[in-house]
Design a protein around this motif. Structure first.
Motif, PDB file in Angstrom:
ATOM      1  N   VAL A 236       0.864  -1.183   0.000  1.00  0.00           N
ATOM      2  CA  VAL A 236       0.000   0.000   0.000  1.00  0.00           C
ATOM      3  C   VAL A 236       0.897   1.228   0.000  1.00  0.00           C
ATOM      4  CG1 VAL A 236      -1.815   1.235   1.194  1.00  0.00           C
ATOM      5  CG2 VAL A 236      -1.782  -1.237   1.268  1.00  0.00           C
ATOM      6  N   TYR A 237       0.564   2.192  -0.814  1.00  0.00           N
ATOM      7  CA  TYR A 237       1.414   3.371  -1.026  1.00  0.00           C
ATOM      8  C   TYR A 237       1.257   4.383   0.093  1.00  0.00           C
ATOM      9  CZ  TYR A 237       2.572   7.924  -3.045  1.00  0.00           C
ATOM     10  OH  TYR A 237       3.053   9.176  -3.284  1.00  0.00           O
ATOM     11  N   GLU A 238       2.365   4.866   0.582  1.00  0.00           N
ATOM     12  CA  GLU A 238       2.370   5.989   1.514  1.00  0.00           C
ATOM     13  C   GLU A 238       2.503   7.257   0.699  1.00  0.00           C
ATOM     14  OE1 GLU A 238       1.924   6.562   4.598  1.00  0.00           O
ATOM     15  OE2 GLU A 238       2.492   8.665   4.494  1.00  0.00           O
ATOM     16  N   PRO A 239       1.462   8.078   0.602  1.00  0.00           N
ATOM     17  CA  PRO A 239       1.499   9.227  -0.302  1.00  0.00           C
ATOM     18  C   PRO A 239       2.543  10.254   0.106  1.00  0.00           C
ATOM     19  CG  PRO A 239      -0.405   9.347   1.122  1.00  0.00           C
ATOM     20  CD  PRO A 239       0.219   8.010   1.369  1.00  0.00           C
ATOM     21  N   GLY A 240       3.080  10.946  -0.899  1.00  0.00           N
ATOM     22  CA  GLY A 240       4.019  12.024  -0.646  1.00  0.00           C
ATOM     23  C   GLY A 240       3.286  13.295  -0.278  1.00  0.00           C
ATOM     24  N   THR A 241       4.032  14.366  -0.135  1.00  0.00           N
ATOM     25  CA  THR A 241       3.407  15.607   0.331  1.00  0.00           C
ATOM     26  C   THR A 241       3.559  16.755  -0.648  1.00  0.00           C
ATOM     27  OG1 THR A 241       5.456  16.163   1.483  1.00  0.00           O
ATOM     28  CG2 THR A 241       3.777  14.994   2.735  1.00  0.00           C
ATOM     29  N   GLY A 242       4.362  16.588  -1.680  1.00  0.00           N
ATOM     30  CA  GLY A 242       4.619  17.713  -2.564  1.00  0.00           C
ATOM     31  C   GLY A 242       4.105  17.517  -3.960  1.00  0.00           C
ATOM     32  N   SER A 243       4.461  18.438  -4.826  1.00  0.00           N
ATOM     33  CA  SER A 243       4.074  18.365  -6.231  1.00  0.00           C
ATOM     34  C   SER A 243       5.257  17.874  -7.044  1.00  0.00           C
ATOM     35  CB  SER A 243       3.636  19.740  -6.735  1.00  0.00           C
ATOM     36  OG  SER A 243       2.519  20.199  -6.013  1.00  0.00           O
TER      37      SER A 243
ATOM     38  N   ALA B 288      -6.629   7.178  -4.101  1.00  0.00           N
ATOM     39  CA  ALA B 288      -6.479   8.191  -5.148  1.00  0.00           C
ATOM     40  C   ALA B 288      -5.015   8.468  -5.445  1.00  0.00           C
ATOM     41  CB  ALA B 288      -7.190   9.479  -4.724  1.00  0.00           C
ATOM     42  N   ARG B 289      -4.208   8.591  -4.395  1.00  0.00           N
ATOM     43  CA  ARG B 289      -2.796   8.892  -4.588  1.00  0.00           C
ATOM     44  C   ARG B 289      -2.051   7.711  -5.216  1.00  0.00           C
ATOM     45  NH1 ARG B 289      -1.129  13.479  -1.624  1.00  0.00           N
ATOM     46  NH2 ARG B 289      -2.820  14.353  -0.369  1.00  0.00           N
ATOM     47  N   THR B 290      -2.466   6.504  -4.863  1.00  0.00           N
ATOM     48  CA  THR B 290      -1.829   5.320  -5.435  1.00  0.00           C
ATOM     49  C   THR B 290      -2.129   5.213  -6.919  1.00  0.00           C
ATOM     50  OG1 THR B 290      -2.046   4.173  -3.312  1.00  0.00           O
ATOM     51  CG2 THR B 290      -1.584   2.821  -5.236  1.00  0.00           C
ATOM     52  N   ILE B 291      -3.391   5.450  -7.300  1.00  0.00           N
ATOM     53  CA  ILE B 291      -3.750   5.436  -8.723  1.00  0.00           C
ATOM     54  C   ILE B 291      -2.935   6.474  -9.480  1.00  0.00           C
ATOM     55  CG2 ILE B 291      -5.606   5.938 -10.366  1.00  0.00           C
ATOM     56  CD1 ILE B 291      -7.571   4.759  -8.349  1.00  0.00           C
ATOM     57  N   LEU B 292      -2.801   7.666  -8.914  1.00  0.00           N
ATOM     58  CA  LEU B 292      -2.044   8.727  -9.575  1.00  0.00           C
ATOM     59  C   LEU B 292      -0.579   8.345  -9.729  1.00  0.00           C
ATOM     60  CD1 LEU B 292      -2.034  11.574 -10.759  1.00  0.00           C
ATOM     61  CD2 LEU B 292      -1.560  12.446  -8.469  1.00  0.00           C
ATOM     62  N   LYS B 293      -0.014   7.709  -8.703  1.00  0.00           N
ATOM     63  CA  LYS B 293       1.404   7.351  -8.755  1.00  0.00           C
ATOM     64  C   LYS B 293       1.653   6.270  -9.809  1.00  0.00           C
ATOM     65  CE  LYS B 293       5.355   6.506  -5.758  1.00  0.00           C
ATOM     66  NZ  LYS B 293       5.818   6.253  -4.381  1.00  0.00           N
ATOM     67  N   VAL B 294       0.773   5.263  -9.866  1.00  0.00           N
ATOM     68  CA  VAL B 294       0.921   4.198 -10.867  1.00  0.00           C
ATOM     69  C   VAL B 294       0.725   4.764 -12.276  1.00  0.00           C
ATOM     70  CG1 VAL B 294      -0.082   2.053 -11.750  1.00  0.00           C
ATOM     71  CG2 VAL B 294       0.267   2.348  -9.292  1.00  0.00           C
TER      72      VAL B 294
ATOM     73  N   ALA C 168       6.190  -1.690 -10.608  1.00  0.00           N
ATOM     74  CA  ALA C 168       6.237  -1.883  -9.156  1.00  0.00           C
ATOM     75  C   ALA C 168       7.612  -1.533  -8.602  1.00  0.00           C
ATOM     76  CB  ALA C 168       5.864  -3.322  -8.810  1.00  0.00           C
ATOM     77  N   ASP C 169       8.671  -1.960  -9.290  1.00  0.00           N
ATOM     78  CA  ASP C 169      10.023  -1.661  -8.820  1.00  0.00           C
ATOM     79  C   ASP C 169      10.320  -0.168  -8.897  1.00  0.00           C
ATOM     80  OD1 ASP C 169      10.408  -4.336  -8.384  1.00  0.00           O
ATOM     81  OD2 ASP C 169      11.557  -4.699 -10.215  1.00  0.00           O
ATOM     82  N   ALA C 170       9.820   0.480  -9.937  1.00  0.00           N
ATOM     83  CA  ALA C 170      10.113   1.910 -10.126  1.00  0.00           C
ATOM     84  C   ALA C 170       9.472   2.768  -9.045  1.00  0.00           C
ATOM     85  CB  ALA C 170       9.656   2.360 -11.511  1.00  0.00           C
ATOM     86  N   ILE C 171       8.284   2.379  -8.582  1.00  0.00           N
ATOM     87  CA  ILE C 171       7.573   3.199  -7.590  1.00  0.00           C
ATOM     88  C   ILE C 171       7.606   2.561  -6.200  1.00  0.00           C
ATOM     89  CG2 ILE C 171       6.073   4.249  -9.299  1.00  0.00           C
ATOM     90  CD1 ILE C 171       3.923   2.298  -8.615  1.00  0.00           C
ATOM     91  N   GLU C 172       8.390   1.471  -6.061  1.00  0.00           N
ATOM     92  CA  GLU C 172       8.583   0.811  -4.767  1.00  0.00           C
ATOM     93  C   GLU C 172       7.270   0.338  -4.167  1.00  0.00           C
ATOM     94  OE1 GLU C 172      10.786   3.532  -2.382  1.00  0.00           O
ATOM     95  OE2 GLU C 172      12.644   3.245  -3.499  1.00  0.00           O
ATOM     96  N   MET C 173       6.524  -0.380  -4.976  1.00  0.00           N
ATOM     97  CA  MET C 173       5.292  -1.019  -4.533  1.00  0.00           C
ATOM     98  C   MET C 173       5.366  -2.506  -4.848  1.00  0.00           C
ATOM     99  SD  MET C 173       2.098   1.427  -5.555  1.00  0.00           S
ATOM    100  CE  MET C 173       1.980   3.107  -5.010  1.00  0.00           C
ATOM    101  N   HIS C 174       4.408  -3.235  -4.344  1.00  0.00           N
ATOM    102  CA  HIS C 174       4.316  -4.657  -4.663  1.00  0.00           C
ATOM    103  C   HIS C 174       3.570  -4.822  -5.986  1.00  0.00           C
ATOM    104  CE1 HIS C 174       3.389  -8.957  -4.224  1.00  0.00           C
ATOM    105  NE2 HIS C 174       4.392  -8.982  -3.361  1.00  0.00           N
ATOM    106  N   GLU C 175       3.914  -5.888  -6.726  1.00  0.00           N
ATOM    107  CA  GLU C 175       3.248  -6.141  -8.002  1.00  0.00           C
ATOM    108  C   GLU C 175       1.744  -6.293  -7.841  1.00  0.00           C
ATOM    109  OE1 GLU C 175       4.931  -9.069 -10.763  1.00  0.00           O
ATOM    110  OE2 GLU C 175       6.736  -9.026  -9.527  1.00  0.00           O
ATOM    111  N   SER C 176       1.306  -6.912  -6.731  1.00  0.00           N
ATOM    112  CA  SER C 176      -0.128  -7.114  -6.524  1.00  0.00           C
ATOM    113  C   SER C 176      -0.860  -5.787  -6.405  1.00  0.00           C
ATOM    114  CB  SER C 176      -0.381  -7.968  -5.281  1.00  0.00           C
ATOM    115  OG  SER C 176       0.114  -7.324  -4.118  1.00  0.00           O
ATOM    116  N   THR C 177      -0.195  -4.766  -5.832  1.00  0.00           N
ATOM    117  CA  THR C 177      -0.822  -3.447  -5.734  1.00  0.00           C
ATOM    118  C   THR C 177      -1.002  -2.837  -7.109  1.00  0.00           C
ATOM    119  OG1 THR C 177       0.190  -3.091  -3.577  1.00  0.00           O
ATOM    120  CG2 THR C 177      -0.607  -1.148  -4.725  1.00  0.00           C
ATOM    121  N   VAL C 178       0.034  -2.928  -7.940  1.00  0.00           N
ATOM    122  CA  VAL C 178      -0.054  -2.386  -9.304  1.00  0.00           C
ATOM    123  C   VAL C 178      -1.143  -3.121 -10.082  1.00  0.00           C
ATOM    124  CG1 VAL C 178       1.203  -2.007 -11.460  1.00  0.00           C
ATOM    125  CG2 VAL C 178       2.375  -1.752  -9.262  1.00  0.00           C
TER     126      VAL C 178
END
Length: 496
Positions: A91-98, A351-357, A385-395
């Motif tokens: 599960v993605y921990e959202p960032g804080t900036g733009s 929402a943030r995870t969808i945007l990051k992927v 998944a490797d590029a955004i440091e998430m698990h493949e199942s999340t992507v």
């Protein structure tokens, strides 16, 4: 064998209900998410739907600013938040900036997406999906209306109603007559007689059990079901192959008459129910917008109109908890508060995870957005998944039933994942989708007198640096519903 007590140390992942809910929200489509949130609002008295002027940030005005929990509120998560954010979780921990806009052709690690806030329809126009709902009469309604005037007995009307219910949206009766007769306690002959009556309903050819029967009904209504045409209908596989010589022998007609019969056959409708509306369905709405900026870079934005807006009413929570309550009532209101807090955070993280992927997909496939499908790169879940440091199942969950609106059209996120076709000489691999597109281009541009065989296509693709087998070309050609070279030659001769 004996009993004993041992102390062991180990690690295990505990899937709490809150964590399961967060994972579940990732894979829900827009409609499913809206239905889920509506159900939660009905169940939880502390949840409210945000008004349009809230802007999705939980602040209706200055007086209520401190009494409501917004999507950006990070308080009150407790142990559940710790479990969701634990290292190794998918599960993605959202960032804080733009993030800065990504340039076309830049695939380096520093290339990022343009963050324009959580949402932001680039077109500036509201999308009213209800305007796309069909209001026409459905095929079943049309058939039931005709049944009222068919003059059938009460028992036969019951059989006819069952036959209509067994009819699909294309107009074909898919039920087995024996099963229907057994279920209704009727004779098969009686059911068949009722079906014959129903097959006289409008549109012509409706409630047929096969394509030949459907076409036969339409030809009989036109008075054109002669022995030659009957033979053609019974040998539709020859028509599909454009095997004119064998078809002429079966039908017992000359080539000129045969071509006239085929032309007449093409005027019939193989799906008589296609002119009627099916069950009302919601048009696909994008989750993400991709737009090209004046400097040639691409901005990625969430569709804010697509995001459910929910708030926790903290003022009501404080008011209720101040009242004297029994233990069960305290437990209930505490569970509601925890559930509401978690739902708001889960929606934000979704929402943030969808945007990051989506941003990483655009970065990886920037050549596609700049130059078209021929430049689509091979891509798999692990690379993203490797590029955004998430698990493949999340992507995988994020890209399921999620859509991206781009200058080149509307695409499901999974469209951008394509197998790799090796390149000759050990060069950069080619996307299977790009190779499939190139095959279609070659066939579309072939000369009518010089049809390309699969072997010739292999030679041409090899010249482009694509290492591909003939059977792979045949597989891709069939997936595009393109006939073989032999069939294409027959089609060209027939149309000459």
């Amino acid at each position: 064998m004996k009993q004993s007590l041992d102390m062991r140390q180990g690690q295990s992942l505990v899937m709490t209900p809150q964590l399961q809910q967060a994972i579940k929200l990732l894979q829900l489509s827009n409609q499913e998410l809206t239905e889920f949130v509506e159900a939660e609002i009905e169940r939880n008295p502390l949840l409210n739907k945000a008004e349009e002027n809230d802007g999705g940030n939980g602040e209706t005005d200055s007086s209520s600013k401190n009494d409501q929990l917004s999507l950006d509120d990070s308080s009150g998560l407790g142990e559940a938040r710790e479990q969701l954010d634990a290292p190794g979780e998918d599960v993605y921990e959202p960032g804080t900036g733009s993030d800065a806009a990504m340039p076309a052709g830049n695939s380096g690690p520093s290339a990022k997406a343009d963050w324009s806030g959580v949402g932001g329809n680039s077109s500036g126009e509201d999308f009213d999906y209800t305007a796309n709902l069909s209001s026409e009469v459905s095929l079943h309604e049309h058939l039931h209306t005709q049944l009222n005037f068919a003059g059938l007995s009460a028992a036969d009307r019951l059989i006819a109603a069952r036959l209509i219910d067994e009819t699909d949206d294309s107009g074909y009766m898919r039920g087995e007559l024996e099963d229907i007769a057994e279920a209704l306690g009727a004779d098969v002959a009686n059911v068949e007689a009722v079906l014959e009556v129903c097959q006289g309903f409008d549109p012509t050819g409706v409630m047929a059990r096969s394509i030949p029967e459907c076409l036969s009904l339409q030809l009989k209504e036109r008075g054109r079901y002669d022995p030659a045409m009957q033979a053609m209908v019974e040998n539709l596989q020859m028509v599909a192959r454009h095997d004119l010589k064998a078809l002429a022998e079966v039908c017992g007609v000359g080539k000129e008459d045969l071509l006239d019969m085929m032309s007449e056959l093409r005027q019939l409708s193989p799906k008589p129910g296609s002119g009627f509306s099916s069950d009302a369905s919601v048009a696909v709405t994008p989750d993400v917008f991709v737009r090209e900026l004046p400097n040639g870079t691409f901005a990625v934005e969430l569709n804010s109109d697509n995001l459910p807006r929910v708030l926790m009413d903290k003022a009501y929570y404080a008011e209720v908890t101040a009242l004297p309550m029994r233990e069960k009532e305290k437990e209930f209101i505490s569970e509601c508060a925890a559930s509401a807090t978690w739902l708001v955070k889960s929606l934000d993280q979704r929402a943030r995870t969808i945007l990051k992927v989506a941003s990483e997909i655009v970065r990886q496939q920037d050549a596609f957005f700049a130059h078209g499908v021929a430049h689509l790169r091979p891509l798999n879940l692990k690379q993203v998944a490797d590029a955004i440091e998430m698990h493949e199942s999340t992507v995988s969950r994020v890209t399921t039933n999620k859509y991206m609106s781009t200058p080149r059209g509307l695409f499901e996120l999974k469209y951008f994942f394509s197998a790799a076709i090796p390149a000759t000489g050990g060069g950069e691999a080619h996307s299977a989708e790009a190779v499939r597109y190139r095959i279609k281009q070659l066939i579309d541009g072939e000369d009518a007198d010089d049809v390309l065989s699969d072997d010739q296509i292999v030679e041409i693709l090899t010249g482009y640096g694509v290492e591909i087998a003939r059977r792979t070309v045949a597989k891709y050609r069939e997936s595009l519903h393109i006939p073989s070279s032999v069939q294409r030659r027959r089609i060209n001769r027939a149309s000459a």
